[in-house]
Design a protein around this motif. Structure first.
Motif, PDB file in Angstrom:
ATOM      1  N   ALA A   1      40.916  31.592  38.962  1.00  0.00           N
ATOM      2  CA  ALA A   1      40.573  33.016  38.933  1.00  0.00           C
ATOM      3  C   ALA A   1      41.434  33.807  37.960  1.00  0.00           C
ATOM      4  CB  ALA A   1      40.726  33.618  40.342  1.00  0.00           C
TER       5      ALA A   1
ATOM      6  N   VAL B   1      50.270  41.672  46.926  1.00  0.00           N
ATOM      7  CA  VAL B   1      48.861  41.789  47.278  1.00  0.00           C
ATOM      8  C   VAL B   1      48.497  40.714  48.295  1.00  0.00           C
ATOM      9  CG1 VAL B   1      46.491  41.819  46.429  1.00  0.00           C
ATOM     10  CG2 VAL B   1      48.331  42.716  44.994  1.00  0.00           C
TER      11      VAL B   1
ATOM     12  N   ALA C   1      43.062  42.605  49.650  1.00  0.00           N
ATOM     13  CA  ALA C   1      42.367  42.397  48.376  1.00  0.00           C
ATOM     14  C   ALA C   1      40.867  42.245  48.602  1.00  0.00           C
ATOM     15  CB  ALA C   1      42.930  41.157  47.673  1.00  0.00           C
TER      16      ALA C   1
ATOM     17  N   VAL D   1      38.113  45.121  47.467  1.00  0.00           N
ATOM     18  CA  VAL D   1      37.073  44.724  46.494  1.00  0.00           C
ATOM     19  C   VAL D   1      35.690  44.910  47.113  1.00  0.00           C
ATOM     20  CG1 VAL D   1      36.026  42.669  45.426  1.00  0.00           C
ATOM     21  CG2 VAL D   1      38.422  43.247  44.987  1.00  0.00           C
TER      22      VAL D   1
ATOM     23  N   VAL E   1      29.704  37.950  48.124  1.00  0.00           N
ATOM     24  CA  VAL E   1      30.700  37.335  49.005  1.00  0.00           C
ATOM     25  C   VAL E   1      32.037  37.353  48.274  1.00  0.00           C
ATOM     26  CG1 VAL E   1      31.397  35.216  50.179  1.00  0.00           C
ATOM     27  CG2 VAL E   1      28.988  35.925  50.191  1.00  0.00           C
ATOM     28  N   VAL E   2      33.054  37.901  48.941  1.00  0.00           N
ATOM     29  CA  VAL E   2      34.356  38.065  48.303  1.00  0.00           C
ATOM     30  C   VAL E   2      35.334  37.046  48.854  1.00  0.00           C
ATOM     31  CG1 VAL E   2      36.218  39.676  47.767  1.00  0.00           C
ATOM     32  CG2 VAL E   2      33.895  40.537  48.126  1.00  0.00           C
TER      33      VAL E   2
ATOM     34  N   PRO F   1      40.977  34.761  44.748  1.00  0.00           N
ATOM     35  CA  PRO F   1      40.666  35.270  43.399  1.00  0.00           C
ATOM     36  C   PRO F   1      40.770  36.791  43.320  1.00  0.00           C
ATOM     37  CG  PRO F   1      39.005  33.673  44.116  1.00  0.00           C
ATOM     38  CD  PRO F   1      39.889  33.935  45.288  1.00  0.00           C
ATOM     39  N   ALA F   2      40.288  37.474  44.366  1.00  0.00           N
ATOM     40  CA  ALA F   2      40.367  38.938  44.357  1.00  0.00           C
ATOM     41  C   ALA F   2      41.812  39.396  44.252  1.00  0.00           C
ATOM     42  CB  ALA F   2      39.717  39.492  45.630  1.00  0.00           C
TER      43      ALA F   2
ATOM     44  N   ARG G   1      43.377  38.746  40.706  1.00  0.00           N
ATOM     45  CA  ARG G   1      42.912  39.716  39.710  1.00  0.00           C
ATOM     46  C   ARG G   1      43.477  41.122  39.973  1.00  0.00           C
ATOM     47  NH1 ARG G   1      40.292  38.750  34.684  1.00  0.00           N
ATOM     48  NH2 ARG G   1      39.883  36.508  34.756  1.00  0.00           N
ATOM     49  N   LEU G   2      43.573  41.491  41.253  1.00  0.00           N
ATOM     50  CA  LEU G   2      44.140  42.808  41.567  1.00  0.00           C
ATOM     51  C   LEU G   2      45.629  42.853  41.226  1.00  0.00           C
ATOM     52  CD1 LEU G   2      42.306  43.595  44.899  1.00  0.00           C
ATOM     53  CD2 LEU G   2      42.159  44.924  42.797  1.00  0.00           C
TER      54      LEU G   2
ATOM     55  N   THR H   1      45.830  43.411  37.682  1.00  0.00           N
ATOM     56  CA  THR H   1      45.463  44.801  37.393  1.00  0.00           C
ATOM     57  C   THR H   1      46.633  45.744  37.623  1.00  0.00           C
ATOM     58  OG1 THR H   1      43.098  44.554  37.748  1.00  0.00           O
ATOM     59  CG2 THR H   1      44.037  46.694  38.300  1.00  0.00           C
TER      60      THR H   1
END
Lengths: 238, 238, 238, 238, 238, 238
Positions: D12, D80, D85, D89, D185-186, D190-191, D194-195, D198
């Motif tokens: 991710a 995080v 997360a 998302v 679907v989260v 990976p979320a 990426r956060l 960010t």
């Protein structure tokens, strides 16, 4: 006080509406405590049992007090409490409303009534002038001044966009307070009278499914109250 | 549809009330999506800017839709949305109310409008008949049947004590649905008309302190409508 | 203003991200009223209908404004509003966040947007500098000073641990305000750009089950814009 | 399990991001009880104290577990948690989200974590597959089937528009579940990766004013844990 | 500190109740950070695993701290945390209660614990004296003065009708603070001891259906903690 | 019924506690409507005014009924209502509790009492057996069966971890229901007796600052009730 409230109610009513003003035949001279509110609630139930037959709607003239649900259970016609009436009307006029009442000690009762009515979300706060109910008419100029000062705090500190007068004894002050404070001011008695007319005109009555369903017959000890306990409350006119 | 709603409104109005029914001059044939609700809101603003002068109050005939706050900001007279009107009236008739609307896809919008109005606490739920707005009048018997079936679910499953008709296109069904389902049924248009009259009779107008304060003058590009909008906006780069 | 926002967005974007900045082809010069927010929302819908094809995500540059849900309904790619972006990012940095916006009159709109987004619980409060949007760039030093003073109140009085800049026109101030006030400061535009990239990188798109499901085809009168709208709507009677 | 999670995380991550995967050097084989969550939290604190120096952000790979706040207090870089997360998302993708987790007994912990994170309002519900963490990989087809069945209940019964996978051990299933169930679907890992990128890219760090302020020095008895209690967890690579 | 708390507990206990006071065998000298709260929670779990057998109930002497749920899961006998004990007792004495604790940095933890316990609605606010736990006994007169001043703010500014002492280290001050401030003051340790006796007397134990169900056996790495890590905490008597 | 409740109370009380059981000298045979609850509340106030002098605490034996606040205002000693007692005790035993009461029509009253007590968050739901109060003892086996069946629904459908018996007339069933349903079952009368003892032992009394402050003297019409209205309620023993 019933006469004063009746006068406000009659002035607010539509041309064809007849207002029957009733004082409970027992109870406190004014309601400023929880205990008094409970006794007044039974006085109101007793009065409704005697006088409500034939009425198209019933208006309760106590702000933040008890008994509305009992009457909704007892009667089929709409029952409108001035607390609910003022708060619902205020919701149409601004995003938030404040309440200006008499004594600090009444604030929690009003908050609780608004909570149970689902109206707390839009209430910016309840504030007290610290003028007791029975002193409201003693010095009208001082009362107006105190109500305005408290309403201004409600607007400036709490963010109220509308003010509700939190006592039937403040009836008749709405226009003057609104002019001075610069926001709409809702008086519960006129609001309740007009809402009661509205519900009647729409052909709507209290739901009898759920909370206000008629109760099964029940044996009571020492109830209804004996008539000899005092002379019946005199309806103040028709 | 405007004519039907106007007829319901005029029937509900008091003797002395004149009802001016206005359809926005642009917008969707019915409102069943968020995008449609946004375009309809601007259509309503445009219509109010043209026609509200001289009116004593404005009633908005879309259930769960957008625009009420903008009109409250634009106008001084009371603005009554049928969503709010139905829900507030229902609060006087039962402890909880349910809403029966057209499409499932409109349920979240109605929930959001009730949330922002502080009326969610007493809402037992919003249910859909899955009859689109424009089909409501195609087979009146089928519509009544579907509305009753959905209202019964609202009462039995969600605990609603009162039912609000969640679409102006259901106007005129309240009495029949109430008779069949056994709970009070509130139609938003009559409720809103009577409440608008009530606010006017009480001498109350929208608060201009806070959310609905008049906005400062502002340069607009291509507004008011109709416009010579000119060429499409140029993307500023790629 | 679009150019300034585009510059902030491009600076925040990852190397491979192309930013297409679009100004609606009609609407108010800035958004500081409910009416303006409604017209701007339609301007944004109109702009998205023209320009969103081929984009991997859409970012909306208005803080506390309307239209996000309509675009989520219209489009399949992720739509990120700077209000949501700033607030969600703030949630990762502190237990509570405050918002510093332009005018007091915009505070309720921002509160309502946060309420509907389920983000109100962690919002310590929304405060205004009372500098209008279009004056933010007039005296940059005065703007920074006012934003810092308001942010400090948010931290000290409201208990905010993070501050969100509540207007795209404050773009570029985050670092300086953070340095002076001593808490993380979130600028909505960079946050939204990076979150849009994140959603795209994760292969996620707007759910089409429920609120944002595509709407059925619908006849529109006088839409899409630009239009020959014809004569004003005729009131159906008086 | 750490290796599997690390693989998902690395897949991710952006090109330039180095993922350092760490297993606590003591603690339970999986976390499925409150007691285990408490011991794991201390294992995570211990691991962060050893390994976080030099990292730009820390991601916690336990869904609905404890310890995030302690790390935010201990560290300056963003922390995080995959619960937060995934939920944040999901908020960008639909009006409501559901969570599909392993055991019913973990549901209250997840609910509590969402409550404290202010994310409960948009959570349609948390449901369990009743597959223990360590059995998730035993029969991958059965796992996918159970997760899909539970996700479908979440969508159909609870009104979820988006589904979050409520266990890092479900990593890699998002695409397949989304394809079958028809909603986004989260996957939390990976979320979160990426956060975390960010937040780092935006130059944002944990607020040190308030809840996460550094704690004053304090005498500890028997802490830090003696290194001889077991071999340190081996980072699974760099 | 354990000795002082034990003395307060023994003084509060009924005649037939034996109090076994246990200090965890590792952990911080006092708990004033999130990290410390997590390590202390494991210390408490470790202590309960060693010492709770044969006890009729367990009382946890940390205000606003972690671990209660883990012990409820681990044990069958009632577990009473002083935070919950003080708050529940306060609910019987007034409409609202305030908490007076040590450091501002502990306020969010206490708020979170009250939120999860469903006790936030009646909490008027949590205020800090800014006296660290270990300094509470350094200058008793100064401590009483600071606690009274903070309690007065709680009553006057927040509307608290009852005050809870928010730290076991304030044990023994309740009577004096109550006398000076004029409201009931609840000390958590005596309250918890009496409530634990009450639950035992009523024959009630922790529910094993749901959140506190026993957890399945699980492999642990490096746990239970090696006994050689330090001498076991000495129960202060029996 | 008073005798049965008194027996349960005396069995639950500590060795040194004397229980004075009082029936109001007027009012309904049981309380199953709002109107009855109001009359019973005044009966309770009247009884307390006659009998509470010299008592160390007062316990109210009606579940979900009215009057507790009035007595807290009237008296200085602690007043414990069995609704609050059962719910607070249940909070120590599980994450959620359910209530099993008599009639569906009493459910809203109980919900409202829990709402005002701030105890609604942890209440999983209130369910009715549809056995009227006065029939509870007619067929004990049928009552136990109905209570168990309803309690099982509360656990299985609503997620209750603990069950409160929602009527003093169910006194004595707790052990048997708990044994059959497998969760702790709280009987309000024993809980209230032990909590009243606890408050007294802790030296705590009702706060007289705020809601329960003594009310100023007030003229009453027809109150206190004339003694000739009926023979005084006989205390059932000392």
């Amino acid at each position: 006080m019933t006469d004063d409230i009746a006068a406000v109610a009659r002035e607010a009513a539509s041309a064809g509406t007849e207002v029957l003003a009733v004082t409970p035949r027992f109870g406190p001279a004014s309601v400023e405590s929880i205990l008094e509110a409970h006794i007044a609630a039974v006085g109101i139930i007793d009065a409704a049992a005697q006088h409500a037959t034939g009425c198209d709607a019933v208006v309760l003239g106590g702000f933040g007090e008890l008994g509305r649900e009992a009457l909704q259970e007892l009667l089929e016609v709409p029952v409108v409490d001035i607390t609910d009436a003022a708060a619902h009307v205020a919701c149409f006029l601004g995003r938030t409303f404040g309440v200006v009442t008499t004594l600090e000690r009444s604030v929690p009762s009003i908050e609780d009534r608004l909570t149970l009515a689902g109206l707390r979300d839009r209430c910016a706060g309840v504030r007290a002038t610290e003028i007791p109910v029975l002193d409201l008419t003693a010095d009208p100029a001082a009362t107006v001044k105190a109500v305005c000062a408290t309403a201004e705090l409600s607007v400036r500190e709490d963010g109220a966009e509308v003010v509700c007068l939190g006592c039937a004894g403040m009836g008749g002050l709405a226009l003057e307070v609104s002019r001075r404070v610069g926001v709409p001011v809702v008086d519960g008695v006129p609001a309740a009278i007009r809402l009661a007319e509205t519900l009647h005109a729409l052909g709507l009555r209290t739901s009898k499914v759920g909370f206000y369903a008629p109760s099964p017959p029940k044996a009571f000890l020492g109830w209804p109250l004996p008539v000899q306990m005092g002379p019946p409350g005199q309806p103040s006119g028709r």
